[in-house]
Design a protein around this motif. Sequence first.
Motif, short mmCIF file in Angstrom:
data_model
loop_
_atom_site.label_atom_id
_atom_site.label_comp_id
_atom_site.label_asym_id
_atom_site.label_seq_id
_atom_site.Cartn_x
_atom_site.Cartn_y
_atom_site.Cartn_z
N CYS A 287 -13.57 -36.00 -20.88
CA CYS A 287 -14.57 -37.04 -20.59
C CYS A 287 -14.09 -38.00 -19.51
N ALA A 288 -12.78 -38.15 -19.34
CA ALA A 288 -12.25 -38.99 -18.28
C ALA A 288 -12.51 -38.41 -16.90
N LEU A 289 -12.89 -37.12 -16.85
CA LEU A 289 -13.17 -36.45 -15.58
C LEU A 289 -14.65 -36.49 -15.21
N ASN A 290 -15.48 -37.10 -16.06
CA ASN A 290 -16.93 -37.08 -15.84
C ASN A 290 -17.35 -37.86 -14.61
N TRP A 291 -16.60 -38.88 -14.27
CA TRP A 291 -17.02 -39.83 -13.24
C TRP A 291 -16.00 -39.83 -12.11
N GLY A 292 -16.42 -40.31 -10.96
CA GLY A 292 -15.56 -40.35 -9.80
C GLY A 292 -14.41 -41.32 -9.96
N PRO A 293 -13.53 -41.44 -8.94
CA PRO A 293 -12.34 -42.28 -9.03
C PRO A 293 -12.62 -43.73 -9.39
N ASP A 294 -13.74 -44.27 -8.94
CA ASP A 294 -14.06 -45.66 -9.24
C ASP A 294 -14.98 -45.81 -10.44
N GLY A 295 -15.23 -44.70 -11.12
CA GLY A 295 -16.10 -44.75 -12.30
C GLY A 295 -17.57 -44.85 -11.97
N ALA A 296 -17.91 -44.76 -10.70
CA ALA A 296 -19.30 -44.91 -10.29
C ALA A 296 -19.99 -43.56 -10.19
N ASP A 298 -23.65 -41.02 -10.80
CA ASP A 298 -24.40 -40.47 -11.92
C ASP A 298 -23.74 -39.18 -12.39
N PHE A 299 -23.78 -38.96 -13.68
CA PHE A 299 -23.12 -37.79 -14.27
C PHE A 299 -23.72 -36.50 -13.72
#
Length: 349
Positions: A287-296, A298-299
């Motif tokens: 789940c930590a890989l779902n989002w880009g480096p900055d957490g921004a 859309d999935f």
Amino acid sequence: MEAAHQVTAGSRVRRSAVALGAIVALLALTACGSGSGRERMSLMLDVGWLPKHALFVSAVERGFFEAEGIDLEVMPGSGSTNTVTSVDVGRVDAGWADYGATVVSQGRGAAVKQVNQVQARSAYAVVALAGTGIDGWEDLPGKTVATEGAGAMTAMWPYSLSRLGLTEDDVNVVHATSAAKIPGLLAGQWDANLALYVSDQPAIDALDRRVTVLKWSDLGIDLYGNGIVFSDEKLRTAPDQVKRFNRAVQKGYLWACGHPQEAAQDFQKEVSGFEDRTIVLAINEQCALNWGPDGAGDFGVMDDASVQNMIDVAHRFLGLDPDARLTPADVYSNDYLTPLHRGDAIPTP
């Protein structure tokens, strides 16, 4: 450590006891009866069953596919390239495959596209046992690292070394089979493995050993990981079905991310031999890989710049044919996604 076992929506599936490191035969299970009124579809994973796949089990077991009118059969894979090929030739409807393997296959003529970037970041890593002399990247010179004889990580290893200012002579690389890498690490035959940490870290955790994980993403090698692949033919002939499939994957996946303990229990019903903590660890790492480096972002949504970077890396390191003039539009499409956002509440159907 691959449990081969197929999951079918809307019914309790056959269980298979799996011991760590055991060689298990692939068991074929039938999909739900035709009287269900739902469309049958099949999804091939990248490799055999591992705790990292628990999120797909929950997407089925918790009714997300059923809610979209789909009876889904999930089956183990034998490497991303084979998964992409199976999608291309119509052996399965969809695949969960490594982005690099998809791009290289497309360069060889596979008429497929990535349509749902489940892993916005790569899980490539150097994995060592904790307390054995590798605590950071600076400890690698002079050490021995095991890798499989082929594959994207092996091909890209010089790339990661260049980011460290090292040459291939600074780290000794030995080749080992997939089945031998973890036993060899535990036995001290080498100092670390090149590995997907979402696979190897939980596997070693299951043996009550702790690891040091050196993520390639920390070196700025932040590439797309695994995503959902469909054939161009399927996208052309059944676009609505692909959209419904993607909705079920996205909602089921994010539900599992928000309920890792329950998702672990779903997985244990189908594949035994793993403790709760091991499966939860794998889920959280995935789940930590779902989002880009900055957490921004859309999935599942991809962008041209990141895909072009993958194409360039594939040309430089992965053997993509120099004559293959792939563009981002050839590789992916966001047209079959209903974007979900970080923090969205995902109830079960």
